[in-house]
Design a protein around this motif. Structure first.
Motif, PDB file in Angstrom:
ATOM      1  N   ILE A   3       0.564  -1.164  -0.243  1.00  0.00           N
ATOM      2  CA  ILE A   3       0.076   0.193  -0.337  1.00  0.00           C
ATOM      3  C   ILE A   3       1.127   1.239  -0.044  1.00  0.00           C
ATOM      4  O   ILE A   3       1.996   1.808   1.065  1.00  0.00           O
ATOM      5  CB  ILE A   3      -1.125  -0.179   1.064  1.00  0.00           C
ATOM      6  CG1 ILE A   3      -1.857  -1.099   1.109  1.00  0.00           C
ATOM      7  CG2 ILE A   3      -1.808   1.260   1.047  1.00  0.00           C
ATOM      8  CD1 ILE A   3      -2.692  -1.212   2.397  1.00  0.00           C
ATOM      9  N   ILE A   4       0.821   2.132  -1.082  1.00  0.00           N
ATOM     10  CA  ILE A   4       1.526   3.020  -1.664  1.00  0.00           C
ATOM     11  C   ILE A   4       1.123   4.195  -1.490  1.00  0.00           C
ATOM     12  O   ILE A   4       0.284   4.007  -2.265  1.00  0.00           O
ATOM     13  CB  ILE A   4       2.550   2.823  -2.276  1.00  0.00           C
ATOM     14  CG1 ILE A   4       3.191   1.377  -2.762  1.00  0.00           C
ATOM     15  CG2 ILE A   4       3.646   3.766  -2.615  1.00  0.00           C
ATOM     16  CD1 ILE A   4       3.227   0.671  -4.168  1.00  0.00           C
ATOM     17  N   GLY A   5       1.569   5.539  -0.407  1.00  0.00           N
ATOM     18  CA  GLY A   5       0.739   6.718  -0.961  1.00  0.00           C
ATOM     19  C   GLY A   5       0.263   7.093   0.558  1.00  0.00           C
ATOM     20  O   GLY A   5       0.647   6.894   1.651  1.00  0.00           O
ATOM     21  N   HIS A   6      -0.945   8.058   0.209  1.00  0.00           N
ATOM     22  CA  HIS A   6      -0.734   8.559   1.798  1.00  0.00           C
ATOM     23  C   HIS A   6      -1.852   7.690   2.231  1.00  0.00           C
ATOM     24  O   HIS A   6      -3.535   8.303   1.194  1.00  0.00           O
ATOM     25  CB  HIS A   6      -1.863  10.330   0.963  1.00  0.00           C
ATOM     26  CG  HIS A   6      -2.379  10.914   2.157  1.00  0.00           C
ATOM     27  ND1 HIS A   6      -1.320  11.376   3.437  1.00  0.00           N
ATOM     28  CD2 HIS A   6      -3.807  10.878   2.697  1.00  0.00           C
ATOM     29  CE1 HIS A   6      -2.731  11.596   4.400  1.00  0.00           C
ATOM     30  NE2 HIS A   6      -3.880  11.519   3.889  1.00  0.00           N
ATOM     31  N   ILE A   7      -1.978   6.954   3.336  1.00  0.00           N
ATOM     32  CA  ILE A   7      -3.670   6.539   4.308  1.00  0.00           C
ATOM     33  C   ILE A   7      -2.835   5.780   5.364  1.00  0.00           C
ATOM     34  O   ILE A   7      -2.271   5.961   6.330  1.00  0.00           O
ATOM     35  CB  ILE A   7      -3.442   5.295   3.520  1.00  0.00           C
ATOM     36  CG1 ILE A   7      -4.865   4.968   3.921  1.00  0.00           C
ATOM     37  CG2 ILE A   7      -2.364   4.244   3.812  1.00  0.00           C
ATOM     38  CD1 ILE A   7      -5.096   3.419   2.753  1.00  0.00           C
ATOM     39  N   GLY A   8      -4.504   6.917   5.996  1.00  0.00           N
ATOM     40  CA  GLY A   8      -3.826   6.359   7.826  1.00  0.00           C
ATOM     41  C   GLY A   8      -3.634   5.113   8.048  1.00  0.00           C
ATOM     42  O   GLY A   8      -4.376   4.329   7.509  1.00  0.00           O
ATOM     43  N   ASP A   9      -3.590   4.548   9.394  1.00  0.00           N
ATOM     44  CA  ASP A   9      -3.498   3.696  10.416  1.00  0.00           C
ATOM     45  C   ASP A   9      -4.264   2.086  10.829  1.00  0.00           C
ATOM     46  O   ASP A   9      -4.795   1.842   9.716  1.00  0.00           O
ATOM     47  CB  ASP A   9      -2.610   3.693  11.484  1.00  0.00           C
ATOM     48  CG  ASP A   9      -1.038   4.128  11.243  1.00  0.00           C
ATOM     49  OD1 ASP A   9      -0.460   4.028  10.509  1.00  0.00           O
ATOM     50  OD2 ASP A   9      -0.836   4.483  12.259  1.00  0.00           O
ATOM     51  N   SER A  10      -5.437   3.063  10.319  1.00  0.00           N
ATOM     52  CA  SER A  10      -6.857   2.229  10.438  1.00  0.00           C
ATOM     53  C   SER A  10      -7.182   1.682   9.100  1.00  0.00           C
ATOM     54  O   SER A  10      -7.417   1.212   8.936  1.00  0.00           O
ATOM     55  CB  SER A  10      -7.469   3.466  10.985  1.00  0.00           C
ATOM     56  OG  SER A  10      -9.817   2.878  11.320  1.00  0.00           O
ATOM     57  N   LEU A  11      -7.035   3.035   8.049  1.00  0.00           N
ATOM     58  CA  LEU A  11      -7.633   2.270   6.650  1.00  0.00           C
ATOM     59  C   LEU A  11      -7.056   1.258   6.442  1.00  0.00           C
ATOM     60  O   LEU A  11      -7.203   0.678   5.598  1.00  0.00           O
ATOM     61  CB  LEU A  11      -7.292   3.860   5.428  1.00  0.00           C
ATOM     62  CG  LEU A  11      -8.561   4.689   5.733  1.00  0.00           C
ATOM     63  CD1 LEU A  11      -9.085   5.454   4.833  1.00  0.00           C
ATOM     64  CD2 LEU A  11     -10.069   3.828   6.033  1.00  0.00           C
ATOM     65  N   ARG A  12      -5.509   1.593   6.393  1.00  0.00           N
ATOM     66  CA  ARG A  12      -4.558   0.502   6.118  1.00  0.00           C
ATOM     67  C   ARG A  12      -4.523  -0.723   6.437  1.00  0.00           C
ATOM     68  O   ARG A  12      -4.615  -1.221   6.202  1.00  0.00           O
ATOM     69  CB  ARG A  12      -3.057   1.338   6.546  1.00  0.00           C
ATOM     70  CG  ARG A  12      -2.108   0.206   6.406  1.00  0.00           C
ATOM     71  CD  ARG A  12       0.070   0.338   6.340  1.00  0.00           C
ATOM     72  NE  ARG A  12      -0.106   1.789   5.593  1.00  0.00           N
ATOM     73  CZ  ARG A  12       0.793   1.817   4.551  1.00  0.00           C
ATOM     74  NH1 ARG A  12       0.689   1.068   4.130  1.00  0.00           N
ATOM     75  NH2 ARG A  12       0.780   3.355   3.950  1.00  0.00           N
ATOM     76  N   GLN A  30     -15.462   3.179   6.721  1.00  0.00           N
ATOM     77  CA  GLN A  30     -13.946   3.534   6.113  1.00  0.00           C
ATOM     78  C   GLN A  30     -13.595   2.397   5.244  1.00  0.00           C
ATOM     79  O   GLN A  30     -13.048   3.255   4.312  1.00  0.00           O
ATOM     80  CB  GLN A  30     -13.869   2.730   7.703  1.00  0.00           C
ATOM     81  CG  GLN A  30     -13.712   3.600   8.373  1.00  0.00           C
ATOM     82  CD  GLN A  30     -12.310   2.710   9.871  1.00  0.00           C
ATOM     83  OE1 GLN A  30     -13.162   1.687  10.455  1.00  0.00           O
ATOM     84  NE2 GLN A  30     -11.376   3.634  10.506  1.00  0.00           N
ATOM     85  N   LEU A  31     -14.646   1.849   4.866  1.00  0.00           N
ATOM     86  CA  LEU A  31     -14.907   0.305   3.888  1.00  0.00           C
ATOM     87  C   LEU A  31     -14.902   1.552   2.105  1.00  0.00           C
ATOM     88  O   LEU A  31     -14.702   1.173   1.137  1.00  0.00           O
ATOM     89  CB  LEU A  31     -15.419  -0.696   3.492  1.00  0.00           C
ATOM     90  CG  LEU A  31     -14.659  -1.398   4.426  1.00  0.00           C
ATOM     91  CD1 LEU A  31     -16.347  -3.017   4.867  1.00  0.00           C
ATOM     92  CD2 LEU A  31     -14.311  -2.244   4.151  1.00  0.00           C
ATOM     93  N   ASN A  32     -16.505   2.237   2.665  1.00  0.00           N
ATOM     94  CA  ASN A  32     -16.672   3.157   1.569  1.00  0.00           C
ATOM     95  C   ASN A  32     -15.492   3.946   1.107  1.00  0.00           C
ATOM     96  O   ASN A  32     -15.563   4.185  -0.146  1.00  0.00           O
ATOM     97  CB  ASN A  32     -17.675   3.936   1.739  1.00  0.00           C
ATOM     98  CG  ASN A  32     -18.517   5.004   1.142  1.00  0.00           C
ATOM     99  OD1 ASN A  32     -18.885   3.851  -0.444  1.00  0.00           O
ATOM    100  ND2 ASN A  32     -18.799   5.954   1.724  1.00  0.00           N
TER     101      ASN A  32
END
Length: 186
Positions: free
Chosen positions: A115-124, A155-157
């Motif tokens: 997973i590459i780029g901008h994403i928060g820990d919860s979404l990751r 979050q899934l959405n």
């Protein structure tokens, strides 16, 4: 699943570094993407790329993803990177630029999903589970992470809007509907 060649037929692997040469390449790829059916997942083979800098990442990865995000309700299209190369530091270079652009992409390096780029820990964390299980529902995530169902649904959405998970709807036997979120590698 649509595999897109970054390079023209027979072209040797290249460095994607110079924006004026990259713009026609992006335009060619975007034309192919725009003419593809709704729901298409596009795969770039990064094995063809030796070096890539911020200009290459912006033109060939960030701009298409931003367009997919902008039109996600009508076009439902996704971009995935395959054969990311450690020797050429693909993940490191792409990650730097995508974080600045506030964009995320999924890819594979040595058969491992990245997973590459901008994403928060919860979404990751949710995205990792979705890739592990291949398909998930909000209930699956809620039960597994002991989170509220409404939160995991939201979050899934969000991951679907970011073009990181495909979503489809099924009718439930007892009535109603449910969204199922699918890994782009499924």
């Amino acid at each position: 699943m649509i595999f897109l060649n970054l390079l023209t037929e027979g072209q040797e692997p290249v460095n994607l570094l110079y924006r004026p040469k990259l713009i026609p390449m992006r335009e060619r790829l975007m034309e192919q993407m725009n003419n593809s059916p709704v729901g298409s997942v596009f795969y770039y083979d990064m094995n063809q790329v030796e070096g890539i800098n911020g200009s290459g990442i912006d033109e060939l990865i960030a701009k298409p993803i931003k367009e997919f995000i902008e039109h996600y309700k009508t076009d439902d299209k996704y971009l995935v990177l395959m054969n990311l190369n450690e020797e050429h530091d693909h993940i490191y270079n792409i990650n730097l630029t995508l974080k600045e652009e506030n964009v995320t992409v999924v890819g594979k390096q040595n058969e491992k999903i990245e997973i590459i780029g901008h994403i928060g820990d919860s979404l990751r964390e949710i995205l990792d589970i979705a890739h592990e299980l291949r398909e998930v529902t909000a209930r699956d995530i809620s039960d597994r992470l002991d989170k509220k169902l409404n939160l995991t649904s939201t979050q899934l959405n969000k991951l679907n809007e970011m073009r990181l998970l495909k979503r489809y709807e099924v009718q439930l036997e007892e009535g109603g509907r449910q969204y199922i979120y699918r890994s782009l590698f499924y």
